[in-house]
Scaffold this motif. Structure first.
Motif, PDB file in Angstrom:
ATOM      1  N   PHE A   1       0.840  -1.202   0.000  1.00 40.62           N
ATOM      2  CA  PHE A   1       0.000   0.000   0.000  1.00 40.62           C
ATOM      3  C   PHE A   1       0.872   1.248   0.000  1.00 40.62           C
ATOM      4  O   PHE A   1       0.659   2.182  -0.778  1.00 40.62           O
ATOM      5  N   LEU A   2       1.894   1.273   0.868  1.00 35.46           N
ATOM      6  CA  LEU A   2       2.775   2.442   0.938  1.00 35.46           C
ATOM      7  C   LEU A   2       3.528   2.647  -0.368  1.00 35.46           C
ATOM      8  O   LEU A   2       3.703   3.780  -0.823  1.00 35.46           O
TER       9      LEU A   2
ATOM     10  N   GLN B   1       2.521   1.777  -3.388  1.00 36.78           N
ATOM     11  CA  GLN B   1       1.565   2.301  -4.361  1.00 36.78           C
ATOM     12  C   GLN B   1       1.255   3.772  -4.077  1.00 36.78           C
ATOM     13  O   GLN B   1       1.148   4.582  -4.999  1.00 36.78           O
ATOM     14  N   LEU B   2       1.131   4.119  -2.812  1.00 37.83           N
ATOM     15  CA  LEU B   2       0.866   5.502  -2.420  1.00 37.83           C
ATOM     16  C   LEU B   2       2.035   6.400  -2.826  1.00 37.83           C
ATOM     17  O   LEU B   2       1.848   7.473  -3.403  1.00 37.83           O
ATOM     18  N   GLU B   3       3.238   5.942  -2.549  1.00 41.20           N
ATOM     19  CA  GLU B   3       4.448   6.700  -2.872  1.00 41.20           C
ATOM     20  C   GLU B   3       4.569   6.938  -4.382  1.00 41.20           C
ATOM     21  O   GLU B   3       5.034   7.994  -4.817  1.00 41.20           O
TER      22      GLU B   3
ATOM     23  N   GLY C   1       2.050   7.116  -6.486  1.00 39.83           N
ATOM     24  CA  GLY C   1       0.858   7.756  -7.018  1.00 39.83           C
ATOM     25  C   GLY C   1      -0.138   6.815  -7.657  1.00 39.83           C
ATOM     26  O   GLY C   1      -0.983   7.235  -8.434  1.00 39.83           O
TER      27      GLY C   1
ATOM     28  N   THR D   1      -2.290   4.909  -5.846  1.00 41.32           N
ATOM     29  CA  THR D   1      -3.466   4.794  -4.989  1.00 41.32           C
ATOM     30  C   THR D   1      -3.559   6.040  -4.127  1.00 41.32           C
ATOM     31  O   THR D   1      -2.603   6.817  -4.049  1.00 41.32           O
ATOM     32  N   ASN D   2      -4.684   6.240  -3.510  1.00 44.33           N
ATOM     33  CA  ASN D   2      -4.898   7.345  -2.577  1.00 44.33           C
ATOM     34  C   ASN D   2      -5.065   6.779  -1.174  1.00 44.33           C
ATOM     35  O   ASN D   2      -5.420   5.617  -1.005  1.00 44.33           O
ATOM     36  N   ALA D   3      -4.833   7.623  -0.190  1.00 42.25           N
ATOM     37  CA  ALA D   3      -4.955   7.196   1.199  1.00 42.25           C
ATOM     38  C   ALA D   3      -6.228   7.760   1.809  1.00 42.25           C
ATOM     39  O   ALA D   3      -6.608   8.890   1.516  1.00 42.25           O
TER      40      ALA D   3
ATOM     41  N   SER E   1      -5.800   6.213   7.123  1.00 40.64           N
ATOM     42  CA  SER E   1      -4.470   5.733   6.734  1.00 40.64           C
ATOM     43  C   SER E   1      -3.441   6.851   6.820  1.00 40.64           C
ATOM     44  O   SER E   1      -2.307   6.639   7.270  1.00 40.64           O
ATOM     45  N   MET E   2      -3.825   8.043   6.396  1.00 41.28           N
ATOM     46  CA  MET E   2      -2.901   9.178   6.480  1.00 41.28           C
ATOM     47  C   MET E   2      -2.534   9.480   7.921  1.00 41.28           C
ATOM     48  O   MET E   2      -1.375   9.776   8.231  1.00 41.28           O
TER      49      MET E   2
END
Length: 171
Positions: free
Chosen positions: A16-17, A19-21, A23, A25-27, A31-32
């Motif tokens: 997840f991190l 993918q977030l890093e 761009g 996926t969104n958090a 999660s944020m």
């Protein structure tokens, strides 16, 4: 902090991190908040693209202080600690880190004498050190600092990685 360590601390997956890093996926707000807490920052700081290069000034009078045997140890690095921790110490004549040598974690530790003279007991060895001298050792080796001179002395301790949250103990 590694991606894996951050994921464990925040209670999210490392994928997840990643993918977030990147761009992909969104958090969620939840999660944020978890990621921000694990990093020791506010959620707003995660959203600000002007990267902070500092955590600000830690004023001398605001430094947490650890009282030792005729000496004081001052926290110099603001939490959360990234890759190292720094302490400043002052030793009155006859002052020391305690009667017994101690260990803490297994970090690379550097001791720098910034004023006066001290003696570092490292295992069975003794090192007389003066202003400007430095030495590197593992914090898992029994060590003790004392001021055997008649004048005040001061030092810096630098540890990498930061010492785990544990009480220093005699070997």
């Amino acid at each position: 902090m590694s991606l894996r360590a951050l994921a464990a601390e925040a209670g999210v997956s490392s994928s997840f991190l990643s993918q977030l890093e990147n761009g992909r996926t969104n958090a969620s707000v939840g999660s944020m908040r978890k990621v921000a807490a694990a990093l020791g920052v506010s959620p707003a700081q995660l959203l600000d693209d002007s990267a902070a290069h500092t955590r600000g000034v830690l004023r001398a009078e605001q430094r947490p202080t650890i009282q030792l045997d005729g000496a004081e140890k001052f926290v110099v690095s603001l939490p959360p600690l990234r890759n190292l921790e720094v302490y400043a110490g002052s030793f009155a004549p006859g002052g020391s880190t305690g009667e017994e040598a101690y260990t803490h974690g297994n970090a690379q530790e550097i001791l720098v004498v910034t004023g006066g003279s001290i003696v570092l007991q490292l295992g069975d060895e003794r090192y007389a050190m003066h202003a400007g001298d430095s030495i590197e050792y593992l914090s898992s080796a029994p060590h003790r600092v004392s001021n055997e001179s008649g004048a005040d002395a001061s030092v810096l301790w630098i540890n990498s990685p930061p010492t785990p949250d544990e009480t220093p103990h005699a070997p």
